[in-house]
Design an enzyme around this catalytic site. Structure first.
Site, PDB file in Angstrom:
ATOM      1  N   GLU A 178       0.841  -1.205   0.000  1.00  0.00           N
ATOM      2  CA  GLU A 178       0.000   0.000   0.000  1.00  0.00           C
ATOM      3  C   GLU A 178       0.871   1.247   0.000  1.00  0.00           C
ATOM      4  O   GLU A 178       1.961   1.249   0.566  1.00  0.00           O
ATOM      5  CB  GLU A 178      -0.907  -0.067   1.245  1.00  0.00           C
ATOM      6  CG  GLU A 178      -1.781   1.132   1.507  1.00  0.00           C
ATOM      7  CD  GLU A 178      -2.831   1.388   0.434  1.00  0.00           C
ATOM      8  OE1 GLU A 178      -2.435   1.639  -0.720  1.00  0.00           O
ATOM      9  OE2 GLU A 178      -4.024   1.373   0.761  1.00  0.00           O
ATOM     10  N   ASP A 179       0.395   2.300  -0.637  1.00  0.00           N
ATOM     11  CA  ASP A 179       1.172   3.544  -0.643  1.00  0.00           C
ATOM     12  C   ASP A 179       1.153   4.226   0.711  1.00  0.00           C
ATOM     13  O   ASP A 179       2.182   4.635   1.237  1.00  0.00           O
ATOM     14  CB  ASP A 179       0.673   4.500  -1.751  1.00  0.00           C
ATOM     15  CG  ASP A 179      -0.830   4.758  -1.722  1.00  0.00           C
ATOM     16  OD1 ASP A 179      -1.534   4.217  -0.843  1.00  0.00           O
ATOM     17  OD2 ASP A 179      -1.304   5.506  -2.598  1.00  0.00           O
ATOM     18  N   ILE A 180      -0.043   4.352   1.300  1.00  0.00           N
ATOM     19  CA  ILE A 180      -0.135   5.169   2.518  1.00  0.00           C
ATOM     20  C   ILE A 180      -1.277   4.683   3.409  1.00  0.00           C
ATOM     21  O   ILE A 180      -2.341   4.323   2.917  1.00  0.00           O
ATOM     22  CB  ILE A 180      -0.306   6.668   2.140  1.00  0.00           C
ATOM     23  CG1 ILE A 180      -0.290   7.569   3.367  1.00  0.00           C
ATOM     24  CG2 ILE A 180      -1.531   6.916   1.305  1.00  0.00           C
ATOM     25  CD1 ILE A 180      -0.110   9.045   3.019  1.00  0.00           C
ATOM     26  N   ILE A 181      -0.993   4.640   4.691  1.00  0.00           N
ATOM     27  CA  ILE A 181      -2.053   4.358   5.668  1.00  0.00           C
ATOM     28  C   ILE A 181      -2.421   5.700   6.292  1.00  0.00           C
ATOM     29  O   ILE A 181      -1.635   6.284   7.037  1.00  0.00           O
ATOM     30  CB  ILE A 181      -1.594   3.344   6.738  1.00  0.00           C
ATOM     31  CG1 ILE A 181      -1.119   2.049   6.077  1.00  0.00           C
ATOM     32  CG2 ILE A 181      -2.733   3.069   7.717  1.00  0.00           C
ATOM     33  CD1 ILE A 181      -0.513   1.038   7.060  1.00  0.00           C
ATOM     34  N   ASP A 182      -3.600   6.158   5.937  1.00  0.00           N
ATOM     35  CA  ASP A 182      -4.050   7.483   6.370  1.00  0.00           C
ATOM     36  C   ASP A 182      -4.978   7.283   7.574  1.00  0.00           C
ATOM     37  O   ASP A 182      -4.505   7.082   8.683  1.00  0.00           O
ATOM     38  CB  ASP A 182      -4.725   8.149   5.165  1.00  0.00           C
ATOM     39  CG  ASP A 182      -5.223   9.549   5.445  1.00  0.00           C
ATOM     40  OD1 ASP A 182      -4.735  10.186   6.390  1.00  0.00           O
ATOM     41  OD2 ASP A 182      -6.101  10.033   4.706  1.00  0.00           O
ATOM     42  N   THR A 183      -6.287   7.287   7.383  1.00  0.00           N
ATOM     43  CA  THR A 183      -7.172   6.970   8.510  1.00  0.00           C
ATOM     44  C   THR A 183      -7.076   5.489   8.875  1.00  0.00           C
ATOM     45  O   THR A 183      -7.342   5.095  10.001  1.00  0.00           O
ATOM     46  CB  THR A 183      -8.647   7.267   8.173  1.00  0.00           C
ATOM     47  OG1 THR A 183      -9.043   6.414   7.090  1.00  0.00           O
ATOM     48  CG2 THR A 183      -8.842   8.718   7.775  1.00  0.00           C
ATOM     49  N   GLY A 184      -6.698   4.683   7.879  1.00  0.00           N
ATOM     50  CA  GLY A 184      -6.603   3.240   8.092  1.00  0.00           C
ATOM     51  C   GLY A 184      -7.849   2.486   7.654  1.00  0.00           C
ATOM     52  O   GLY A 184      -7.889   1.258   7.717  1.00  0.00           O
ATOM     53  N   THR A 224      -9.079   1.867   4.708  1.00  0.00           N
ATOM     54  CA  THR A 224      -8.818   0.939   3.603  1.00  0.00           C
ATOM     55  C   THR A 224      -8.076  -0.299   4.094  1.00  0.00           C
ATOM     56  O   THR A 224      -8.427  -1.430   3.742  1.00  0.00           O
ATOM     57  CB  THR A 224      -7.976   1.640   2.514  1.00  0.00           C
ATOM     58  OG1 THR A 224      -8.619   2.850   2.149  1.00  0.00           O
ATOM     59  CG2 THR A 224      -7.804   0.756   1.292  1.00  0.00           C
ATOM     60  N   LYS A 271       0.340   8.228   8.187  1.00  0.00           N
ATOM     61  CA  LYS A 271       0.068   9.518   8.838  1.00  0.00           C
ATOM     62  C   LYS A 271      -0.526   9.233  10.210  1.00  0.00           C
ATOM     63  O   LYS A 271      -1.756   9.194  10.362  1.00  0.00           O
ATOM     64  CB  LYS A 271      -0.975  10.308   8.031  1.00  0.00           C
ATOM     65  CG  LYS A 271      -0.502  10.891   6.721  1.00  0.00           C
ATOM     66  CD  LYS A 271      -1.657  11.701   6.104  1.00  0.00           C
ATOM     67  CE  LYS A 271      -1.431  11.973   4.650  1.00  0.00           C
ATOM     68  NZ  LYS A 271      -2.645  12.476   3.967  1.00  0.00           N
ATOM     69  N   PHE A 290      -1.498  16.561   2.753  1.00  0.00           N
ATOM     70  CA  PHE A 290      -1.809  15.764   1.562  1.00  0.00           C
ATOM     71  C   PHE A 290      -0.574  15.717   0.679  1.00  0.00           C
ATOM     72  O   PHE A 290      -0.049  16.740   0.274  1.00  0.00           O
ATOM     73  CB  PHE A 290      -3.009  16.341   0.802  1.00  0.00           C
ATOM     74  CG  PHE A 290      -3.635  15.316  -0.078  1.00  0.00           C
ATOM     75  CD1 PHE A 290      -4.512  14.380   0.446  1.00  0.00           C
ATOM     76  CD2 PHE A 290      -3.305  15.230  -1.421  1.00  0.00           C
ATOM     77  CE1 PHE A 290      -5.066  13.388  -0.362  1.00  0.00           C
ATOM     78  CE2 PHE A 290      -3.853  14.248  -2.230  1.00  0.00           C
ATOM     79  CZ  PHE A 290      -4.734  13.323  -1.694  1.00  0.00           C
ATOM     80  N   VAL A 291      -0.079  14.509   0.426  1.00  0.00           N
ATOM     81  CA  VAL A 291       1.160  14.353  -0.337  1.00  0.00           C
ATOM     82  C   VAL A 291       0.886  13.740  -1.705  1.00  0.00           C
ATOM     83  O   VAL A 291      -0.072  12.986  -1.882  1.00  0.00           O
ATOM     84  CB  VAL A 291       2.188  13.475   0.435  1.00  0.00           C
ATOM     85  CG1 VAL A 291       2.685  14.207   1.671  1.00  0.00           C
ATOM     86  CG2 VAL A 291       1.609  12.120   0.806  1.00  0.00           C
ATOM     87  N   ASP A 314      -1.531  10.372  -6.058  1.00  0.00           N
ATOM     88  CA  ASP A 314      -2.193  11.401  -6.851  1.00  0.00           C
ATOM     89  C   ASP A 314      -3.077  12.296  -6.005  1.00  0.00           C
ATOM     90  O   ASP A 314      -3.388  11.999  -4.847  1.00  0.00           O
ATOM     91  CB  ASP A 314      -3.086  10.744  -7.915  1.00  0.00           C
ATOM     92  CG  ASP A 314      -4.367  10.175  -7.296  1.00  0.00           C
ATOM     93  OD1 ASP A 314      -4.264   9.419  -6.307  1.00  0.00           O
ATOM     94  OD2 ASP A 314      -5.472  10.508  -7.778  1.00  0.00           O
ATOM     95  N   ARG A 355       0.832  12.038 -10.230  1.00  0.00           N
ATOM     96  CA  ARG A 355       1.455  10.719 -10.029  1.00  0.00           C
ATOM     97  C   ARG A 355       2.854  10.654 -10.623  1.00  0.00           C
ATOM     98  O   ARG A 355       3.692   9.884 -10.197  1.00  0.00           O
ATOM     99  CB  ARG A 355       0.632   9.616 -10.706  1.00  0.00           C
ATOM    100  CG  ARG A 355      -0.608   9.231  -9.965  1.00  0.00           C
ATOM    101  CD  ARG A 355      -1.142   7.908 -10.524  1.00  0.00           C
ATOM    102  NE  ARG A 355      -2.577   7.803 -10.336  1.00  0.00           N
ATOM    103  CZ  ARG A 355      -3.160   7.461  -9.184  1.00  0.00           C
ATOM    104  NH1 ARG A 355      -2.431   7.176  -8.134  1.00  0.00           N
ATOM    105  NH2 ARG A 355      -4.474   7.396  -9.088  1.00  0.00           N
TER     106      ARG A 355
HETATM  107  P1  IMP Z   1      -7.343   5.538   4.372  1.00  0.00           P
HETATM  108  O1  IMP Z   1      -8.359   4.516   4.052  1.00  0.00           O
HETATM  109  O2  IMP Z   1      -7.898   6.762   4.997  1.00  0.00           O
HETATM  110  O3  IMP Z   1      -6.173   4.997   5.178  1.00  0.00           O
HETATM  111  O4  IMP Z   1      -6.754   6.054   3.006  1.00  0.00           O
HETATM  112  C1  IMP Z   1      -6.046   5.238   2.239  1.00  0.00           C
HETATM  113  C2  IMP Z   1      -5.971   5.677   0.795  1.00  0.00           C
HETATM  114  O5  IMP Z   1      -6.236   7.080   0.580  1.00  0.00           O
HETATM  115  C3  IMP Z   1      -4.559   5.476   0.365  1.00  0.00           C
HETATM  116  O6  IMP Z   1      -4.418   4.184  -0.166  1.00  0.00           O
HETATM  117  C4  IMP Z   1      -4.378   6.544  -0.674  1.00  0.00           C
HETATM  118  O7  IMP Z   1      -4.757   6.037  -1.934  1.00  0.00           O
HETATM  119  C5  IMP Z   1      -5.309   7.648  -0.288  1.00  0.00           C
HETATM  120  N1  IMP Z   1      -4.570   8.739   0.406  1.00  0.00           N
HETATM  121  C6  IMP Z   1      -4.564   9.027   1.716  1.00  0.00           C
HETATM  122  N2  IMP Z   1      -3.784  10.079   2.005  1.00  0.00           N
HETATM  123  C7  IMP Z   1      -3.259  10.479   0.837  1.00  0.00           C
HETATM  124  C8  IMP Z   1      -2.339  11.532   0.461  1.00  0.00           C
HETATM  125  O8  IMP Z   1      -1.832  12.325   1.280  1.00  0.00           O
HETATM  126  N3  IMP Z   1      -2.043  11.622  -0.853  1.00  0.00           N
HETATM  127  C9  IMP Z   1      -2.563  10.774  -1.793  1.00  0.00           C
HETATM  128  N4  IMP Z   1      -3.408   9.770  -1.498  1.00  0.00           N
HETATM  129  C10 IMP Z   1      -3.756   9.626  -0.190  1.00  0.00           C
HETATM  130 MG    MG Z   2      -4.511   3.789  -2.160  1.00  0.00          MG
END
Ligand code: IMP
Ligand code: MG
Length: 214
Positions: A122-128, A130, A154, A181-182, A188, A194
């Site tokens: 996975e690229d990024i774990i944001d809120t988690g 996904t 994050k 936001f990166v 993207d 991208r």
């Molecule tokens: P989550 O479900 O909130 O953890 O978000 C996960 C998905 O949101 C990641 O797989 C990314 O595709 C997208 N995402 C979250 N933060 C960013 C960011 O800062 N830049 C680009 N995509 C992001």
């Molecule tokens: Mg993603």
């Protein structure tokens, strides 16, 4: 397993310190991670995964679209030494820069995970959101083991309960980043940026421009 590199409290580089395509230059507040630093860290993650998965057959699950570049660099690293099958999964929870909460999946037949060792890339774990939905779904399908390779996290944005769920799996994590936001290195914003080679932070003008595009 090595600790992720913690960049939560700084934006270390200005845009003019690196070769950045001029199409992107004016949209960036700064560079958080230059490409070379990402590449060096990804090599280490490949080494760690190889040490842990010696002689196993993995399903390497690429989370589309953002993880594409990370996936290729990680799995085809000269430091990676595991046998793997490539699978791709598209999870949708985002519209623009806001997580919508519920996750829909397409592109991967989850029944293939039964009895298998799966590495989620996975690229990024944001809120988690996904990651949690993906872990739940793989568990429900009877995956033998699930580990996670994530380039970025994050921590300030993580939902309650995420850390506990992640702790139950091997986690190969590249960098901790601030709540910004990166874009770039495959990530993207509404389909844009991208192709930026480094990981950058968008500026206000870029977000304003996005409003006029929609
Ligand atoms: P989550 O479900 O909130 O953890 O978000 C996960 C998905 O949101 C990641 O797989 C990314 O595709 C997208 N995402 C979250 N933060 C960013 C960011 O800062 N830049 C680009 N995509 C992001
Ligand atoms: Mg993603």
């Amino acid at each position: 397993m090595s600790f992720p590199i913690d960049l939560q409290r700084k934006l270390p580089y200005s845009v003019d310190q690196f070769a950045v395509d001029k199409a992107y230059r004016s949209h960036l507040a700064g560079i958080l991670l230059p490409e070379g630093q990402i590449t060096s860290r990804v090599a280490r993650l490949a080494e760690e995964i190889s040490a842990d998965y010696d002689r196993k057959d993995l399903i390497a699950l690429c989370m589309l679209d953002g993880a594409m570049r990370f996936f290729v660099e990680l799995l085809y690293s000269e430091h990676m030494n595991v046998r793997f099958e490539v699978e791709t999964l598209k999870a949708k929870s985002y519209a623009g820069d806001a997580s919508t909460g519920n996750v829909t999946f397409s592109g991967f037949d989850f029944s293939k995970a039964e009895g298998r060792d799966v590495l989620i890339v996975e690229d990024i774990i944001d809120t988690g959101t996904t990651m949690r939905a993906t872990l739940d779904k793989l568990a429900a399908q009877g995956a033998k083991s699930t580990s996670i390779a994530a380039l970025l996290a994050k921590p300030e944005r993580h939902q309650p309960g995420l850390q506990e769920q992640l702790a139950a799996h091997p986690l190969y994590l590249g960098f901790l980043i601030p709540d910004e936001f990166v874009v770039g290195y495959g990530l993207d914003y509404n389909g844009h940026y991208r192709g930026l080679r480094h990981l950058g932070v968008l500026n206000e003008e870029a977000f304003a421009l996005a409003q006029t595009r929609t």
